[in-house]
Design a protein around this motif. Structure first.
Motif, PDB file in Angstrom:
ATOM      1  N   HIS A 145       0.833  -1.205   0.000  1.00 31.79           N
ATOM      2  CA  HIS A 145       0.000   0.000   0.000  1.00 31.79           C
ATOM      3  C   HIS A 145       0.866   1.252   0.000  1.00 31.79           C
ATOM      4  N   ALA A 146       1.944   1.237   0.771  1.00 29.67           N
ATOM      5  CA  ALA A 146       2.842   2.399   0.821  1.00 29.67           C
ATOM      6  C   ALA A 146       3.501   2.649  -0.528  1.00 29.67           C
ATOM      7  N   ARG A 147       3.732   1.583  -1.297  1.00 31.05           N
ATOM      8  CA  ARG A 147       4.336   1.721  -2.621  1.00 31.05           C
ATOM      9  C   ARG A 147       3.302   1.991  -3.704  1.00 31.05           C
ATOM     10  N   GLY A 148       2.034   2.030  -3.329  1.00 29.69           N
ATOM     11  CA  GLY A 148       0.982   2.251  -4.313  1.00 29.69           C
ATOM     12  C   GLY A 148       0.725   1.052  -5.199  1.00 29.69           C
ATOM     13  N   LEU A 149       1.053  -0.136  -4.714  1.00 31.60           N
ATOM     14  CA  LEU A 149       0.886  -1.364  -5.487  1.00 31.60           C
ATOM     15  C   LEU A 149      -0.326  -2.139  -4.995  1.00 31.60           C
ATOM     16  N   PRO A 150      -1.058  -2.788  -5.893  1.00 36.91           N
ATOM     17  CA  PRO A 150      -2.223  -3.581  -5.461  1.00 36.91           C
ATOM     18  C   PRO A 150      -1.773  -4.829  -4.708  1.00 36.91           C
ATOM     19  N   TYR A 151      -2.606  -5.259  -3.797  1.00 33.37           N
ATOM     20  CA  TYR A 151      -2.294  -6.473  -3.054  1.00 33.37           C
ATOM     21  C   TYR A 151      -2.545  -7.687  -3.926  1.00 33.37           C
ATOM     22  N   THR A 152      -1.601  -8.601  -3.936  1.00 30.04           N
ATOM     23  CA  THR A 152      -1.747  -9.868  -4.642  1.00 30.04           C
ATOM     24  C   THR A 152      -1.599 -11.000  -3.629  1.00 30.04           C
ATOM     25  N   PRO A 153      -2.559 -11.903  -3.553  1.00 24.70           N
ATOM     26  CA  PRO A 153      -2.446 -13.010  -2.597  1.00 24.70           C
ATOM     27  C   PRO A 153      -1.199 -13.845  -2.853  1.00 24.70           C
ATOM     28  N   VAL A 154      -0.681 -14.430  -1.799  1.00 27.59           N
ATOM     29  CA  VAL A 154       0.476 -15.308  -1.930  1.00 27.59           C
ATOM     30  C   VAL A 154       0.067 -16.531  -2.738  1.00 27.59           C
ATOM     31  N   ALA A 155       0.891 -16.892  -3.716  1.00 26.26           N
ATOM     32  CA  ALA A 155       0.579 -18.019  -4.588  1.00 26.26           C
ATOM     33  C   ALA A 155       0.617 -19.331  -3.812  1.00 26.26           C
ATOM     34  N   PHE A 156      -0.177 -20.291  -4.270  1.00 31.87           N
ATOM     35  CA  PHE A 156      -0.184 -21.603  -3.637  1.00 31.87           C
ATOM     36  C   PHE A 156       1.147 -22.302  -3.902  1.00 31.87           C
ATOM     37  N   LYS A 157       1.781 -22.765  -2.844  1.00 36.10           N
ATOM     38  CA  LYS A 157       3.025 -23.516  -2.966  1.00 36.10           C
ATOM     39  C   LYS A 157       3.147 -24.422  -1.762  1.00 36.10           C
ATOM     40  N   ALA A 158       4.026 -25.410  -1.877  1.00 36.32           N
ATOM     41  CA  ALA A 158       4.207 -26.371  -0.787  1.00 36.32           C
ATOM     42  C   ALA A 158       5.696 -26.635  -0.584  1.00 36.32           C
ATOM     43  N   PRO A 159       6.399 -25.680   0.036  1.00 36.44           N
ATOM     44  CA  PRO A 159       7.839 -25.855   0.231  1.00 36.44           C
ATOM     45  C   PRO A 159       8.163 -26.749   1.426  1.00 36.44           C
ATOM     46  N   LEU A 160       9.230 -27.512   1.322  1.00 34.40           N
ATOM     47  CA  LEU A 160       9.801 -28.276   2.434  1.00 34.40           C
ATOM     48  C   LEU A 160       8.749 -29.051   3.226  1.00 34.40           C
ATOM     49  N   LEU A 161       8.468 -28.604   4.445  1.00 32.67           N
ATOM     50  CA  LEU A 161       7.575 -29.348   5.329  1.00 32.67           C
ATOM     51  C   LEU A 161       6.173 -29.506   4.752  1.00 32.67           C
ATOM     52  N   TYR A 162       5.749 -28.568   3.908  1.00 32.48           N
ATOM     53  CA  TYR A 162       4.421 -28.648   3.318  1.00 32.48           C
ATOM     54  C   TYR A 162       4.321 -29.764   2.278  1.00 32.48           C
TER      55      TYR A 162
END
Length: 253
Positions: free
Chosen positions: A154-171
């Motif tokens: 928001h401070a940079r004036g950029l739209p929020y984008t949800p974190v992409a689905f991923k399954a690293p390491l323990l996931y």
């Protein structure tokens, strides 16, 4: 000026929430805090149990209801969208502090490990479980989970984008390693008192019920990709390396 106030609010929510979590770890494990789950109380066992269950239910309802998309939509009509996650963290901190401050011990004990080595090992496992909780926040997006990424965008004036689905390491081994860490941290103890059992049982019920709603939301958000992840990866208990390899292959396709 608004940007500065946003950062003060967001960082304040982050730091107080982190301190509250660390205090709860000490409270539940019984290390480095002036009070713990078995500290002296003033109520009769019956009333103590009622108060404790109410505190756990209050925490569970806050933590679960505020995480649902419908509540988020309502909240962002009253709070700027980039501060929604920080506001959720503030409410969680309040609920957690109330649980700690008003907890009433219930007398009685199921077991106590006398050997120092075994007792220390169980305490170490508990702390390791809570360490797993912290680790998993970094595997996905620590900044997004605690509301800092939203304020930054928001401070940079950029739209929020949800974190992409991923399954690293323990996931790749279990779908919810964070909740697995909570269960390890809350159940591993050298002294299982009635108070500790009440806390562990109540938090376990919250975790299991909360996961039902969380998985439903994840299916709605990611669709068939998450359903495939559900089919290939256990929810909480890892099965083995072969299952993990199949998950890795699925997610890398």
């Amino acid at each position: 000026m608004k940007t500065l106030l946003n950062w003060i609010y967001g960082l304040g929510a982050y730091l107080t929430g982190f301190v509250a979590l660390l205090y709860f770890v000490g409270f539940s494990v019984g290390v480095l805090t002036p009070i713990n789950v078995d500290s002296a109380g003033t109520l009769s066992p019956g009333w103590a149990g009622f108060v404790d269950l109410a505190l756990i239910a209050g925490f569970g309802l806050q933590h679960s209801v505020m995480a649902r998309p419908g509540f988020k939509a309502w909240l962002t009509r009253h709070v700027p969208a980039h501060l929604e996650r920080s506001s959720y963290l503030v409410a969680t901190t309040v609920a957690l502090c109330m649980l700690i401050a008003f907890w009433q011990p219930v007398p009685g004990s199921l077991w106590t490990v006398e050997g120092k080595l075994l007792a220390g090992t169980l305490t170490g496992i508990a702390l390791g479980g809570w360490g797993l909780v912290l680790l998993t926040t970094f595997l996905i997006s620590h900044a997004d989970l605690f509301g800092l990424r939203q304020i930054y965008l928001h401070a940079r004036g950029l739209p929020y984008t949800p974190v992409a689905f991923k399954a690293p390491l323990l996931y790749r081994w279990v779908r919810h390693p964070m909740q697995l860490g909570v269960l390890i941290g809350i159940w591993s103890t050298p002294s299982m008192t009635v108070s500790h059992l009440l806390l562990a049982g109540g938090m376990t019920a919250y975790v299991l019920i909360g996961l039902l709603y969380e998985e439903r939301d994840l299916v709605r958000q990611f669709g068939e990709r998450y359903r495939a992840y559900q089919r290939s990866t256990p929810k909480l208990i890892p099965f083995g390396r072969a299952r993990a390899r199949r998950t890795m292959a699925l997610l890398d396709d």
